[in-house]
Scaffold this active site. Structure first.
Site, PDB file in Angstrom:
ATOM      1  N   HIS A  29       1.295  31.571 -17.736  1.00 20.68           N
ATOM      2  CA  HIS A  29       2.083  31.369 -18.952  1.00 20.68           C
ATOM      3  C   HIS A  29       3.452  32.000 -18.706  1.00 20.68           C
ATOM      4  O   HIS A  29       3.559  32.974 -17.966  1.00 20.68           O
ATOM      5  CB  HIS A  29       1.349  32.098 -20.084  1.00 20.68           C
ATOM      6  CG  HIS A  29       1.898  31.886 -21.460  1.00 20.68           C
ATOM      7  ND1 HIS A  29       2.953  32.600 -21.956  1.00 20.68           N
ATOM      8  CD2 HIS A  29       1.511  31.053 -22.458  1.00 20.68           C
ATOM      9  CE1 HIS A  29       3.195  32.229 -23.206  1.00 20.68           C
ATOM     10  NE2 HIS A  29       2.335  31.284 -23.538  1.00 20.68           N
TER      11      HIS A  29
ATOM     12  N   ASP B 196      -3.975  38.916 -17.513  1.00 23.13           N
ATOM     13  CA  ASP B 196      -3.508  38.382 -18.778  1.00 23.13           C
ATOM     14  C   ASP B 196      -4.713  37.730 -19.452  1.00 23.13           C
ATOM     15  O   ASP B 196      -5.117  36.629 -19.097  1.00 23.13           O
ATOM     16  CB  ASP B 196      -2.386  37.365 -18.519  1.00 23.13           C
ATOM     17  CG  ASP B 196      -2.005  36.595 -19.778  1.00 23.13           C
ATOM     18  OD1 ASP B 196      -2.613  36.839 -20.839  1.00 23.13           O
ATOM     19  OD2 ASP B 196      -1.107  35.737 -19.682  1.00 23.13           O
TER      20      ASP B 196
ATOM     21  N   GLN C  57      -6.023  34.244 -23.272  1.00 25.16           N
ATOM     22  CA  GLN C  57      -6.932  33.116 -23.543  1.00 25.16           C
ATOM     23  C   GLN C  57      -8.396  33.486 -23.342  1.00 25.16           C
ATOM     24  O   GLN C  57      -9.271  32.940 -24.001  1.00 25.16           O
ATOM     25  CB  GLN C  57      -6.594  31.920 -22.634  1.00 25.16           C
ATOM     26  CG  GLN C  57      -5.278  31.254 -22.952  1.00 25.16           C
ATOM     27  CD  GLN C  57      -5.228  30.652 -24.343  1.00 25.16           C
ATOM     28  OE1 GLN C  57      -6.242  30.277 -24.923  1.00 25.16           O
ATOM     29  NE2 GLN C  57      -4.036  30.559 -24.891  1.00 25.16           N
TER      30      GLN C  57
ATOM     31  N   LYS D 288      -5.209  35.373 -31.218  1.00 20.21           N
ATOM     32  CA  LYS D 288      -6.076  34.382 -30.568  1.00 20.21           C
ATOM     33  C   LYS D 288      -7.534  34.821 -30.643  1.00 20.21           C
ATOM     34  O   LYS D 288      -8.427  34.158 -30.108  1.00 20.21           O
ATOM     35  CB  LYS D 288      -5.653  34.189 -29.111  1.00 20.21           C
ATOM     36  CG  LYS D 288      -4.249  33.575 -28.978  1.00 20.21           C
ATOM     37  CD  LYS D 288      -3.924  33.260 -27.538  1.00 20.21           C
ATOM     38  CE  LYS D 288      -2.455  33.238 -27.249  1.00 20.21           C
ATOM     39  NZ  LYS D 288      -1.795  31.956 -27.535  1.00 20.21           N
TER      40      LYS D 288
ATOM     41  N   CYS E 298       4.119  26.402 -22.720  1.00 20.83           N
ATOM     42  CA  CYS E 298       4.747  27.586 -22.104  1.00 20.83           C
ATOM     43  C   CYS E 298       4.299  27.765 -20.660  1.00 20.83           C
ATOM     44  O   CYS E 298       4.130  28.889 -20.187  1.00 20.83           O
ATOM     45  CB  CYS E 298       4.450  28.854 -22.899  1.00 20.83           C
ATOM     46  SG  CYS E 298       5.163  28.841 -24.522  1.00 20.83           S
TER      47      CYS E 298
END
Ligand SMILES: Cc1ncc(COP(=O)(O)O)c(C=O)c1O
Lengths: 407, 150
Positions: free
Chosen positions: A124, A201, A204, A227, A365
């Site tokens: 991202h 990261d 998600q 999220k 993104c």
């Protein structure tokens, strides 16, 4: 399907009763942000109605109550990702701020001209740009490990790029554009064998699977509350304590200090060293409520249900002529990115919206991923635990009809 | 099934999307400008052939959504034979038509472009329709830099 209580869960989300263009909402844009259960919404209303004051300051009752709830949420996060200590849980605005924080503190202190930072080709923008900025500031070099056409990291190439100049590996746990789940344990083992720390990261990954930072042995793990069924405005930076202790602070201000004179300032201990200023108190409390809610459902049950949803959606999508799935990794989370022959994703988005179906159309993104697949954009349906097979049927019917209309 | 969208996706738009007019590279173009909509990845290259103040030929290349393709296709048709000033005036009217909420559309002035009036109800799609015109505007002002809708 398993006996996952999806109808009961749906009833917990007020917005799912909403009508969009006179049709029942089918919300399939969960990778962008997901909807909030009533318990999360209520926790915010309750805080502001009964317990709200600033945290960590003042001896009055409300300040104590507010602080208790705020710090209680920290403990919940710690347990949710199995960190070993609350001091390792830093409240930030979101995954983006967490990565910027690491780049500007850990990065500036440890990364010099000629050093390398290794990311992957499926990141991202928020795990690309902060490193480019750091490289610009320090003269370090950004290296990018390639992916194959299925959308999987080419692990051999990744290993080749781990050099004695690599100072940090920063990798997405689950890709928002492709759904790919990276082999993070292998990545971490490989980097650690060369004493290179690893940042994951988890923006998600966090809503889709059980995360255990000690088992992963990652050095940093970042994610956003919004999220994870929690409010926007709060995110988490997890870091191993020794690393966080050694890092210089990020922003200066209240709460992050122990003692201030005009001659010098003594910084506060972890985690407060990185939490300058009044935090987003209600959002943090909401994150705590979201975690309680998820614990009741169980991340393993949730993951199993979502795997069934994804398998079903993938199978159905493959039956549609002219549909090409973007991202077919063997290890995948509940994201279906696709393009249609001769129909632009933006048109797909508008047409599905007229049926009450919310999907994302765009570059997500992740512009380099679009370039890799030579598409300007993709359409993306991303699933959450409150989605159903019937909703996927409606999505597929919608796609079939719009293909017909475009002719 | 898509009854609600009839104002946005008129048959003319599908037609231009399937068979865009003036979709070609122009080797002897006097003006060549690129337009880009970062939001959706639409890209187009606009070519103009000028004789004095008059646009004698217009063509384009690129890929975009149906709205943006139809918009640029219709635009290349309509500006041919128009002067620089006439084209700029048309842009102004087009802009009002696609963004103005309550204004009456001057059907006579916009002609065929009226099929794009539906985007005014879809704020997320207005830029798809106006990208072509922003690119034309840059070309007429002889700006070489790529145009972005952002
Ligand atoms: C993989 C990934 N990383 C980072 C982010 C950034 O998250 P936020 O915008 O909440 O900071 C996102 C959000 O879209 C994401 O999908």
């Amino acid at each position: 399907m398993t006996n996952f209580p999806v109808e009961k869960i749906r009833a917990d989300f007020p917005i799912l009763a909403e009508k969009i263009r006179n049709k029942p909402l089918i919300y399939l844009d969960n990778a962008a942000t997901c909807q909030k259960p009533k318990v999360v919404i209520d926790s915010i209303v309750h805080l502001y109605s009964h317990d709200y004051a600033n945290v960590h300051r003042g001896v009055h009752t409300l300040s104590v109550r507010s602080t208790d709830k705020f710090e209680g949420a920290r403990t919940k996060v710690k347990e949710f990702i199995n960190a070993s200590n609350e001091k390792e849980i830093i409240f930030v605005k979101g995954a983006t701020e967490a990565i910027n924080l690491i780049a500007q503190t850990y990065g500036k202190a440890n990364i010099k001209a000629g050093d390398e930072i290794l990311i992957t080709a499926m990141e991202h923008h928020s795990n690309i740009v902060p490193w480019q900025m750091l490289c610009e500031q320090t003269g370090a070099v950004l290296k990018v490990a390639p992916i194959n056409l299925q959308g999987e990291l080419i692990f051999a190439e990744f290993e080749k790029l781990l050099s004695d100049k690599t100072r940090l590996v920063a990798v997405v746990h689950m890709s928002n554009a492709l759904g790919t789940i990276n082999p993070v344990k292998k990545i971490i083992a490989s980097a650690h064998s060369k004493n290179i720390p690893v940042l994951l990261d988890g923006a998600q990954a966090i809503p889709h699977m059980k995360i255990d930072v000690q088992d992963l042995d990652c050095d940093f793990y970042v994610f956003s509350g919004h999220k994870l069924y929690a409010p926007a405005g709060v995110g988490i930076l997890y870091g191993k304590r020794a690393l966080l202790e050694a890092m210089p602070p990020y922003q200066g201000g209240g709460d992050m200090i122990r003692k201030v004179t005009f001659a010098e300032t003594e910084y506060n201990a972890l985690p407060y060293k990185f939490e300058a200023g009044t935090p987003s108190i209600a959002d943090v409390v909401g994150l705590g409520a979201a975690i309680d809610y998820l614990n009741e459902i169980g991340m393993d049950a949730l993951a199993a249900y979502e795997a069934e949803l994804l398998a079903y959606a993938t199978e159905q999508a493959k039956h549609i002529k002219g549909l090409r799935i973007i991202g077919e990794a063997a290890e995948k989370g509940a994201i279906l990115s696709f393009v249609l022959d001769k129909i632009h994703p933006h048109d797909i988005g508008t047409m599905l919206d007229s049926l009450g179906i919310a999907i994302r159309a765009g570059h997500h993104c992740a512009m380099p991923v679009m370039v890799f697949y030579q598409v300007p954009a993709t359409a993306r349906a991303s699933f959450a635990m409150y989605n159903t097979k019937q909703e996927i049927d409606s999505l597929m019917e919608g796609i079939r009809s719009l293909i017909e209309v475009f002719g | 099934m898509f009854d609600d969208l009839r104002d946005l996706y008129q048959e003319v738009i599908f037609d231009h999307n399937r068979n865009p007019r003036n979709f070609r590279v122009m080797d002897n173009a006097d003006r060549k400008v690129e337009g880009f909509n970062p939001l959706c990845g639409d890209r187009l290259t606009l070519y103009l052939k000028m004789e004095g103040e008059t646009i004698v030929d217009a063509s384009f290349q690129g890929s975009g959504c149906a709205i943006s393709t139809a918009s640029v296709s219709l635009m290349t048709e309509i500006v041919k034979g128009k002067t620089d000033q006439e084209a700029q005036d048309l842009f102004k009217i087009f802009h009002e038509m696609t963004t103005g909420k309550d204004e009456q559309i001057n059907l006579e002035a916009v002609g065929k472009l009226a099929v794009l009036a539906g985007v005014r109800e879809y704020p997320a799609r207005v830029k798809c329709a106006t990208l072509a015109w922003h690119t034309l505007d840059a070309a007429l002002k002889n700006e070489q830099n790529a145009v972005s809708t952002e």
